[in-house]
Every structure is written in C-alpha cells, then in structure tokens.
Enzyme design. Structure first.
Site, PDB file in Angstrom:
ATOM      1  N   LYS A  22       0.835  -1.212   0.000  1.00  0.00           N
ATOM      2  CA  LYS A  22       0.000   0.000   0.000  1.00  0.00           C
ATOM      3  C   LYS A  22       0.864   1.255   0.000  1.00  0.00           C
ATOM      4  CE  LYS A  22      -2.847   0.888   3.629  1.00  0.00           C
ATOM      5  NZ  LYS A  22      -2.623   2.269   4.079  1.00  0.00           N
ATOM      6  N   ARG A  27       2.855   5.899  -3.279  1.00  0.00           N
ATOM      7  CA  ARG A  27       4.004   6.703  -3.694  1.00  0.00           C
ATOM      8  C   ARG A  27       4.236   6.612  -5.205  1.00  0.00           C
ATOM      9  NH1 ARG A  27       4.485   5.693   1.446  1.00  0.00           N
ATOM     10  NH2 ARG A  27       5.825   6.880   2.865  1.00  0.00           N
ATOM     11  N   ARG A 128      -8.163  12.556  12.314  1.00  0.00           N
ATOM     12  CA  ARG A 128      -6.728  12.311  12.474  1.00  0.00           C
ATOM     13  C   ARG A 128      -5.916  13.601  12.325  1.00  0.00           C
ATOM     14  NH1 ARG A 128      -5.149   7.134   9.078  1.00  0.00           N
ATOM     15  NH2 ARG A 128      -3.257   7.368  10.334  1.00  0.00           N
ATOM     16  N   ASP A 322       2.220  -0.778  11.887  1.00  0.00           N
ATOM     17  CA  ASP A 322       0.903  -1.259  11.448  1.00  0.00           C
ATOM     18  C   ASP A 322       0.637  -2.699  11.883  1.00  0.00           C
ATOM     19  OD1 ASP A 322       0.366   1.173  10.241  1.00  0.00           O
ATOM     20  OD2 ASP A 322       1.198   0.554   8.307  1.00  0.00           O
ATOM     21  N   LYS A 349      -4.223   6.267  14.684  1.00  0.00           N
ATOM     22  CA  LYS A 349      -4.298   5.563  13.386  1.00  0.00           C
ATOM     23  C   LYS A 349      -5.766   5.553  12.934  1.00  0.00           C
ATOM     24  CE  LYS A 349       0.045   4.669  12.839  1.00  0.00           C
ATOM     25  NZ  LYS A 349       0.766   5.321  11.739  1.00  0.00           N
TER      26      LYS A 349
END
Ligand code: S3P
Length: 440
Positions: A22, A27, A128, A322, A349
C-alpha cells in the site's frame, strides 16, 4: 456488514501472493503524477485507499489508466503533469480513509502558487491529526486553511523555501510530505527523525530522477529544490503488512504451513518478523536476488505451538507500526506477558488501536491493558468467541479474523466482527485468500 467467522479446524496450507504494498502503491502513483512523461506501474494494490490516490491525482490533471491484471493487482499507466503543474479541481478531493493520500498530497501540492485545492476524508480520517504535516510545511511558506488541525484542509499554493526539520514523530508520512514540498522549494530540505521510519520515499525518488542524500547515523534524508521529476517504471512488491496476517494465522493454526512469495522485505517494514522470531516462531525468509530498489523475498511460516512473550521497544515500533494489532493476537497465544513500549502513535491511526486491541482481546477473555503508550498482553489465553468491532479499521478486522482462526477447542461457536468490510482499505481479497489456504 458483519462477518460471522467459524473457527477453522483444518491447517492452513499453500502458497499465495498477497496484494501489492500500500505505501509503495500510493508513492508510485503520486510520484508518477508529479513527473514529466509516462510511467508504467505494475503490481499496484487494488484497494479503496489506493483508489483514493488514483482519483485524487486524476482530478489534479494526471492522466491515469488502471487495468486489472489476472492476479488481481493493477497495471497503472500515469501521464504526469510534470512542468505544467496540477490543475485546481472544481470540487474537493475526497481522500476517503487514507492518511497517506491526504498527508502526502498536502506536501506535494503546497508549493504550486495559483493552485487551490481542498482535501476531505471520511469520519475516521477527519479526526486524524494533520498539524504534524501542515506545521513544518507552513515553516517552509505553505498556506493552509483548516478545521482545528484536521480535514477538511484547503491548500493555497505558495512559494516555498527549504528547511531543516527535526520531526517530533518518527512518521514516514510527515517525512515524505516535507521532502515532496522540498522538491518545489528553493534550497535544501532535510528531515531528521528520532528513529528510522519506512524509507520507501528515499528509495523511490531517485528512480524518478531526484537525488536524495541520506545520513543513516542521524536518520536524516535531504533533497535540494527546485527539482524536476521524470517518469519511470515501478514494480510494486507484495505488502509485508498484509502478509503479517497470514503469517500469524499460520503460526497459530495447528499443522499449518503458508508460503508467501514476492513480499517486500525492506528492513524498515519487517520489525514484525524480528519480533515473531524472538517469540520462537517457525518462520523462514528467503531473499530474492533481483537488484530492485526494494528487497523482496519469500516468507514461509509454520505452526508454532510454543510461542513466548517478548518486549517490543519504542525504537522498534516504527518498523512494525501497522502490525501491532496482529502481533497482539500472537502475544495472546504466547506464554508470558508481552509488552509493547512507545506505541502511543497507535491512538491516532484509523482508530485508537490501543483501546481497540484491549477491548477486543478482553472480550475474548485475554488479559490486556494499555496506558497512554504501553500495551501489555498476558498469554497464553484460550481466546473465547466474542462479538467484536473493527471500528471501520482494516487492520482490526483482519486481526480479529485471525484471532477467530486461532480459537482452539471452540469449533462450534461463532465470532462476529462488526464492520468487517473495512478490509477493502488494504486487502479486499483477505477472506478469499484465507479460503484458498483452507480456512473455513
Ligand atoms: C505510512 C506510514 C505509517 C503507516 C501508514 C502508512 C506510509 O504512518 O502507519 O499505514 O505509507 O508512509 P506514519 O508515517 O504516520 O507512522
């Protein structure tokens, strides 16, 4: 949507390729959009978060053609806006659930005078923190209009100057946003971190023609602006963060052996493999010998009945940030008290993952506690069936599914996971892949 998961009685066996990474998919698409020319990207993750980035760069003027490959990944051709620059979209850009899309775009777009663009997100993303990105960017001269440091944020493009930024959080999203702004700024821009966050940006920018200077001992990455990016081709490896769920499932389900080829094994992402090895997990890693920017290889994980507790230090956390929810599930089946130190970042998160892990594991009968930034789990616990909630967080939905598979002796009871559809954010085929390995 609820998923009722009946614990599997059979072993998990087989070989499969987990979806594309991901972080690298975001990117590759964004860097290609910023570049002059046509980039061909393969192995790109087809998920809700990556679709958010594709929609975003399309509405900013990049030409994107995404086609599904037979393995479920996307082949993406991007014609970047390059020297022309992005266009101001007529409506706000909805970043959905994707922190990476929103934070990277804030940095990438801040340095285009004349551009005005508003970024929005779903309920979770709108809670967030964005100040961690807008604050250093404002020091470079960027202009934003925001709602108390959260989305919606409007970027009002401005002329930027390079900075030397000591980031208070080890965050690849912050680092990448500042470096991308640095490419539009005059002079050098450096980001210094307290511990090394994932370094995909530093490894991928040179492929797009940008020089990145790194000083490893001080965790510093620098670029010099203004710099132009040129199109290239990128092959995205399989996502180690997605692989982590199948690895832990194999460790916990008796007689399992799961083989996962082509996984990205960048050391800034594979802290979970080092932690599981310390816990006594039967895992083999074979590196491919290809010369790609990102090292990849095959992970083989086998049933490991005698896992033991460990302490995960704050310095290790960026390399497994993560993976804490799924490592917590492994810890629940390991003998002793596993301690995760310096994990306060998990509170901001896709959900408050520390509170969610404690609530979910407690509902399954596991002793789990969290302070502001330490998580402790006492094992080995039996893991009793329960009704748990993903809270709309993809990594919790998958961690609870693996917990259900690991419930020994509870084959006739059901686990219910509320809002299971959150898996679409990073691994839409998660259940189908577990099924291919033999899970029911
Ligand atoms: C990401 C960086 C991490 C990670 C996120 C993806 C990235 O966030 O949690 O899933 O692609 O740069 P932080 O940089 O905020 O720690």
């Amino acid at each position: 949507m609820q998923s009722h998961t009946r614990p599997s009685v059979g072993p998990l066996k087989g070989r499969l390729t987990v979806p594309g990474d991901k972080s690298l998919s975001h990117r590759a698409i964004l860097f290609a959009a910023l570049s002059e020319g046509v980039s061909h990207l393969t192995g790109v993750l087809d998920s809700a978060d990556v679709r958010s980035t594709i929609r975003a760069v399309s509405s900013l003027g990049a030409q994107v053609d995404a086609a599904s490959a037979p393995d479920g990944s996307l082949n993406v051709t991007v014609t970047g806006w390059g020297a022309t620059g992005p266009q101001s979209p007529t409506t706000a850009i909805d970043c959905g659930n994707s922190g990476t899309t929103s934070r990277l775009l804030l940095g990438a777009l801040a340095g285009y005078p004349g551009l005005t663009v508003t970024l929005t997100g779903d309920e979770s993303l709108s809670r967030r923190p964005m100040r961690r990105v807008t604050e250093p960017l404002e020091r470079m001269g960027a202009q934003f209009v925001d709602r108390e440091g959260c989305l919606p944020v409007t970027v009002v493009g401005a002329s930027l100057s390079g900075i030397r930024y000591e980031s208070p959080v080890a965050s690849a999203q912050v680092k990448t946003a500042v470096l991308l702004a640095g490419l539009r700024a005059s002079g050098p821009t450096s980001v210094i971190e307290s511990a090394p966050s994932r370094d995909h940006t530093e490894r991928l920018l040179p492929a797009f023609g940008v020089e990145v200077t790194r000083e490893m001992s001080t965790h510093t990455a620098s670029v010099s602006g203004p710099a132009n990016m040129v199109a290239t081709d990128v092959v995205v490896p399989a996502d180690p963060s997605s692989a982590a769920f199948l690895v832990v499932a194999a460790l916990l389900v008796p007689d399992s052996e799961v083989v996962l080829p082509g996984v990205g094994l960048n050391p800034t992402r594979t802290g979970f493999l080092r932690v599981l090895a310390r816990m006594g997990a039967d895992i083999e890693v074979e590196l491919n010998e290809d010369p790609a920017e990102e090292v990849r290889g095959t992970i083989t994980a086998r049933y490991s009945p005698d896992l033991t507790a460990t302490t995960v230090s704050a310095e290790e956390v960026p390399s497994l940030v993560d993976e804490v929810p799924i490592l917590a599930v492994a810890a629940a089946r390991a003998g002793g008290t596993t301690r995760f130190e310096g994990v306060g970042e998990l509170r901001v998160k896709e959900s408050d993952r520390l509170a969610a892990v404690v609530d979910g594991l407690s509902a399954m009968g596991v002793a789990a506690h969290a302070t502001h930034d330490v998580l402790e789990i006492v094992g080995p616990a039996r893991l009793a069936p329960a009704q748990v909630d993903s809270l709309g967080d993809h990594r919790l939905a998958m961690a609870w599914t693996v917990a259900a598979l690991a419930m020994t002796g509870a084959a006739d009871r059901e686990m219910t996971i509320d809002r299971f559809e959150a898996v679409d954010v990073s691994y839409p085929d998660f259940l189908e892949h577990l099924g291919r390995l033999g899970a029911r």
